[in-house]
Design a protein around this motif. Structure first.
Motif, mmCIF file in Angstrom:
data_model
loop_
_atom_site.group_PDB
_atom_site.id
_atom_site.type_symbol
_atom_site.label_atom_id
_atom_site.label_comp_id
_atom_site.label_asym_id
_atom_site.label_seq_id
_atom_site.Cartn_x
_atom_site.Cartn_y
_atom_site.Cartn_z
ATOM 1 N N VAL A 297 0.717 -1.170 0.156
ATOM 2 C CA VAL A 297 0.109 -0.130 0.095
ATOM 3 C C VAL A 297 1.079 1.054 0.523
ATOM 4 C CG1 VAL A 297 -1.748 1.746 0.882
ATOM 5 C CG2 VAL A 297 -1.804 -1.318 1.419
ATOM 6 N N LEU A 298 1.884 1.447 0.765
ATOM 7 C CA LEU A 298 2.888 2.528 1.133
ATOM 8 C C LEU A 298 3.652 2.526 -0.763
ATOM 9 C CD1 LEU A 298 4.796 2.223 3.982
ATOM 10 C CD2 LEU A 298 3.356 4.429 2.999
ATOM 11 N N CYS A 299 3.764 2.065 -1.056
ATOM 12 C CA CYS A 299 4.469 1.909 -2.447
ATOM 13 C C CYS A 299 3.695 2.826 -3.542
ATOM 14 C CB CYS A 299 5.118 0.796 -3.302
ATOM 15 S SG CYS A 299 5.859 -0.162 -2.668
ATOM 16 N N PHE A 300 2.332 2.464 -3.298
ATOM 17 C CA PHE A 300 1.368 3.047 -4.078
ATOM 18 C C PHE A 300 1.250 4.408 -3.561
ATOM 19 C CE2 PHE A 300 -0.754 -0.798 -5.444
ATOM 20 C CZ PHE A 300 -0.484 -0.513 -6.570
ATOM 21 N N VAL A 301 1.274 5.351 -2.131
ATOM 22 C CA VAL A 301 1.434 6.083 -1.589
ATOM 23 C C VAL A 301 2.395 7.173 -2.205
ATOM 24 C CG1 VAL A 301 1.764 7.490 0.490
ATOM 25 C CG2 VAL A 301 0.252 5.622 0.028
ATOM 26 N N LYS A 302 3.724 6.103 -2.239
ATOM 27 C CA LYS A 302 5.066 6.624 -2.450
ATOM 28 C C LYS A 302 5.474 7.504 -3.900
ATOM 29 C CE LYS A 302 8.741 4.584 -2.658
ATOM 30 N NZ LYS A 302 9.505 5.110 -4.209
ATOM 31 N N ASP A 303 5.077 6.456 -4.519
ATOM 32 C CA ASP A 303 4.903 6.208 -6.314
ATOM 33 C C ASP A 303 4.346 6.779 -6.725
ATOM 34 O OD1 ASP A 303 6.981 4.404 -6.101
ATOM 35 O OD2 ASP A 303 6.174 2.577 -6.808
ATOM 36 N N SER A 304 2.819 7.568 -6.246
ATOM 37 C CA SER A 304 2.333 8.742 -7.501
ATOM 38 C C SER A 304 2.251 10.089 -6.803
ATOM 39 C CB SER A 304 1.029 8.794 -6.755
ATOM 40 O OG SER A 304 0.268 8.629 -4.919
ATOM 41 N N THR B 126 -2.461 12.412 0.294
ATOM 42 C CA THR B 126 -3.276 13.376 1.270
ATOM 43 C C THR B 126 -4.352 12.759 1.958
ATOM 44 O OG1 THR B 126 -3.225 15.625 -0.351
ATOM 45 C CG2 THR B 126 -5.263 15.257 1.150
ATOM 46 N N GLU B 127 -4.658 11.689 1.446
ATOM 47 C CA GLU B 127 -5.236 10.425 1.729
ATOM 48 C C GLU B 127 -4.833 9.358 2.250
ATOM 49 O OE1 GLU B 127 -8.738 6.827 0.095
ATOM 50 O OE2 GLU B 127 -7.246 8.156 -1.398
#
Length: 898
Positions: free
Chosen positions: A255-262, A271-272
């Protein structure tokens, strides 16, 4: 090539008839063609000669996607998973699924254009649905041993490879948005990790991480609209209470990968994440990782920490803080120059998670990684240190609790603090005050030791720290602590009390002495403070312990700058009071003395403090030390070490006489050259009876240089007594020339003799087995002594070298009759003749003859050699006569010459 021609021809035929065939027949013709295509591929080692490959990729991919949808249509999830598995793994007659999968697998590895055709076939969404089923619904049956079968593994590898190739393209990610399985799969990893298929966890993680790196603006909008991150965080909160820490880390890292890479595309998912207590989730997960075993599963913990470190630079606005630079600072520090446009900290919330974990956890791996993360953040941009320290004050706060951490963490922390000075060139005064308080409290001795070593490293960087640590009271604190320890040492002198000064405590005392030494080097003011504290008598006490000696001598040498007499009194007194067995103490004291004697101002103090008599007493105490074979205490010492002591003693005397007429006159008028000759004669290698022996006719004669060559570097057997005599005469030769205290020859002796080689090996072995904190003299002579002996390949050349110390010539002449050993008459007289010839060479120049005649020592020489003068048949009669003939023209005392 022929095979590919056949393949091309058949595919062209397929293309021509396909529009006129019903779908079922068209599909069958394509499936019949694929084995021929795969066979050609395998036999040509992957070299493709097929112009229509993009069309083939499109056709095969569309058929595979169509078949997957047909199989899954209308079936419950578990039944659909089983049907899909059977379709992709069937062999033999019903191998359509396996044939299609393998063909797409091979085609996906060709080129980008072919991949685009595969992506445009609808296959990305179909395979994502497959992945969701395989991951979410574990199979009910496995092979007998509980492991997945070879067919399962092969199918899995092909599926995953196809998805990785498709989803690393942004177009492939965009194709997923038509279905809802992407966000479903992400949420499933965060909510159903404990219920999913074990064999599909790692492949699913690989696929999702690949998709994360290829996110587009549309995919981010899609995930945000589905509240994907919000729901995932809620699921992870529940898992964090029940699952093992390593499993939660694996799920959370996806999940963190999607937050960081985006973030590079849009900050929406970050923000979410922040608005739904994402940081609190990470804190909860990471604190659960305390005590996690060091294994492969730790990579997910490390991945989370790496992502969290990266998130510290993710923010909309630059942090603007104005700190108060406390002075003094290092001369080359300029805060304005530290500002740059690099990766600066913009997200304090993310950093606070790292900070909180370090404050709350004592886990060694966690704390080590967080300190490393802080170092990385500083390395990204120098200004980050100031941004963090002027807001959250991590290092300042860590100092308060560092004594509670494991020892390796304490070491790493103080290295980080040290880098503030060494790498950032900044003096963190507030942090240094806290470290000083830590030293004062001494709650954990190891932590105190590590902290002091940190400050010691800083002190060596710049003299500014000598002032800083004096004004802060650190110097006074260390002196008070050392006074206390010196009293304890004095009370326990000569006894071995259990528990006194063991381990860390002793090492701490050593570092305190080093610190005081570093603070006094180049600082007269600090040296005066030490003297005003009345510390000199207490510092002396530490001389006896070899562990403390180097730093203690350094402190005393700084004391000499303000009071040479006090230094000389201490060193000479310690030399004279040292026992016969304290050889290393004597060597260390002599080396220190030599360093101080480099200053001409110290020579007078050396003389008035009985320095000459003190050094000569060392020679007196070594009576019989060079006997062959050795006896008594000297047998355990080793003759190399004894020669080293003789060398440094003579070197000290030479240094005190160098360019000092007052000392030279005092030494000669006090009869100290005669005493030196007497003391050297009793060392045990010289003949003690003293009278001249019956002369022999010599069969061969060698020069002094040849004897020196044979004694030092030749494999020819040579009596030990004669080797030692030659070495001492060589010391005297350089003393005559005034060069003994200098290291003018650069080349060391090459150890060619077996004994010398063994000495080297034994010395190295001993050094490896018994390392000490400070330099300890070896049992071999120092490099400087070997340099004086020169290179055996070079012939001895004196040239016009003037005699600087004529009294040393008298010493050499007085030792002439003692160059004798029973059973070695021929060799003894040969070396005597060689020494006389060498003396004759020394007085070759007019300047040398003037010095000798002006010294008033001619009568002494005549007295020493009167037997040889009277006996014309003595081998030394003629060479000694020639010596005096050369001196005759310069003689001031003609009656003496007659």
């Amino acid at each position: 090539t022929l095979q590919w021609e056949t393949v091309n021809r058949q595919f062209i035929e397929y293309e021509q008839v396909a529009p006129f065939l019903v779908p079922e027949e068209q599909q069958r013709r394509l499936l019949d063609f694929l084995p021929l295509f795969l066979k050609a591929w395998e036999q040509s080692a992957g070299v493709i000669v097929f112009p229509n490959i993009q069309l083939l990729a499109s056709e095969v991919s569309k058929l595979l996607a169509k078949e997957i949808k047909r199989i899954l249509n209308g079936k419950p999830a578990e039944e659909a998973r089983l049907a899909l598995e059977q379709f992709l793994q069937q062999k033999g007659e019903a191998e359509d699924g396996c044939l299609l999968l393998k063909s797409v697998y091979l085609l996906s590895q060709t080129d980008v254009r072919t991949m685009w055709n595969i992506i445009g076939s609808g296959l990305p969404a179909a395979l994502m649905q497959c992945l969701y089923l395989f991951f979410t619904f574990p199979p009910k049956k496995t092979s007998d041993d509980g492991e997945t079968s070879d067919d399962d593994t092969e199918t899995q590898e092909m599926l995953v490879k196809i998805m990785l190739n498709m989803y690393r393209e942004e177009q492939g990610v965009e194709e997923l948005l038509a279905a809802d399985k992407l966000q479903s799969l992400i949420i499933a990893t965060a909510s159903l990790w404990d219920q999913c298929s074990h064999s599909w966890k790692v492949p699913t993680g690989r696929v999702l991480r690949t998709i994360s790196k290829a996110q587009t603006k549309n995919s981010i909008v899609y995930l945000q609209a589905m509240d994907c991150i919000k729901i995932a965080i809620q699921g992870l909160f529940k898992l964090a209470d029940t699952l093992p820490a390593c499993d939660v880390c694996e799920a959370a890292s996806i999940v963190l990968c999607f937050v960081k890479d985006s973030y590079l595309v849009s900050s929406a998912l970050l923000t979410e994440f922040e608005n739904n207590d994402g940081y609190q989730l990470l804190l909860k997960i990471l604190l659960r990782c305390e005590g996690l075993q060091q294994n492969e599963e730790n990579r997910y913990l490390d991945e989370i920490l790496d992502i969290l470190t990266c998130l510290t630079t993710c923010g909309k606005t630059e942090l603007k803080v104005s700190g108060n630079i406390v002075h003094p600072q290092l001369p080359h520090f300029d805060f304005e120059r530290t500002r740059s446009s690099g990766m600066t900290v913009k997200n304090l919330q993310a950093f606070q998670v790292l900070q909180s974990i370090f404050q709350k956890s004592n886990d060694q791996h966690l704390c080590r990684r967080i300190l490393a993360a802080i170092g990385t953040i500083w390395a990204w941009d120098t200004v980050n240190f100031f941004l963090l320290e002027w807001t959250l004050q991590p290092i300042n706060q860590f100092t308060d609790i560092i004594h509670l951490k494991p020892h390796p963490i304490q070491v790493q922390f103080f290295r980080l603090v040290e880098s503030i000075v060494l790498d950032l060139s900044y003096v963190p005064h507030e942090i240094l005050k806290k470290i000083q308080y830590l030293i004062k409290e001494n709650i954990v001795p190891f932590c105190t030791l590590t902290a002091l070593q940190c400050l010691l490293s800083m002190t060596k960087k710049d003299l500014l720290f000598s002032d800083i640590f004096r004004d802060s009271g650190l110097l006074g604190l260390l002196l008070a602590l050392l006074r206390k320890q010196a009293k304890i040492l004095r009370k326990s002198a000569g006894t071995h009390l259990p528990g006194v000064e063991e381990g860390t405590e002793k090492e701490l005392n050593a570092v305190m002495l080093k610190m005081v030494a570093a603070l006094t080097v180049g600082s007269v003011r600090n040296t005066v403070v030490l003297k005003d504290y009345g510390m000199v008598p207490y510092i002396k006490i530490f001389l006896d312990d070899e562990c403390y000696r180097s730093a203690t001598l350094s402190i005393l040498e700084q004391l000499s700058v303000i009071n040479y007499e006090e230094y000389m009194s201490i060193i000479i007194g310690a030399l004279c009071s040292s026992t016969q067995g304290e050889l290393h103490l004597k060597l260390d004291l002599l080396k220190s003395l030599l360093r101080v004697l480099e200053s001409p101002k110290s020579h007078s103090a050396f003389r008035t403090c009985s320095g000459f008599n003190g050094l000569l007493s060392l020679l007196s105490d070594m009576e019989g030390a060079l006997q062959d074979p050795p006896s008594g205490l000297w047998a355990a010492v080793g003759q190399n070490c004894i020669l080293e002591l003789v060398f440094y003693t003579l070197q000290g005397i030479t240094a005190a006489l160098h360019l000092d007429p007052v000392n030279s006159n005092f030494f000669q008028r006090s009869g100290l050259f005669e005493k030196m000759a007497e003391d050297l004669g009793t060392l045990g290698c010289f003949w003690t009876k003293g009278e001249w022996q019956i002369p022999l006719s010599l069969e061969k004669t060698r020069t002094f240089a040849e004897f020196l060559d044979v004694a030092l570097c030749s494999s020819e057997p040579f009596p030990m007594w004669l080797k030692n005599c030659i070495k001492i005469l060589n010391f005297l030769d350089h003393m005559i020339k005034g060069t003994l205290h200098l290291e003018s020859y650069r080349k060391e002796r090459k150890p060619e003799m077996g004994e010398a080689l063994r000495d080297d090996q034994e010395g190295l072995q001993a050094q490896e087995e018994h390392p000490v904190a400070f330099n300890r003299p070896s049992n071999k002579l120092p490099a400087s002594a070997y340099r004086l002996w020169g290179d055996p390949e070079q012939k001895w050349e004196v040239g016009d070298c003037a005699i600087v110390h004529p009294g040393a010539v008298c010493v050499m002449v007085r030792l002439l009759p003692k160059l004798y050993k029973e059973g070695h008459s021929q060799l003894s007289q040969e070396i005597q003749c060689a020494v006389v010839d060498h003396i004759q060479t020394l007085v070759k120049s007019e300047k040398s003859r003037q010095v000798m005649c002006g010294s008033g020592l001619l009568s002494t020489i005549i007295t020493s050699c009167q037997d040889a003068f009277r006996n014309e048949s003595h081998p030394l009669h003629l060479p000694l006569t020639r010596v005096f003939e050369k001196l005759a023209s310069q003689a001031i005392e003609p009656d003496v010459l007659r």
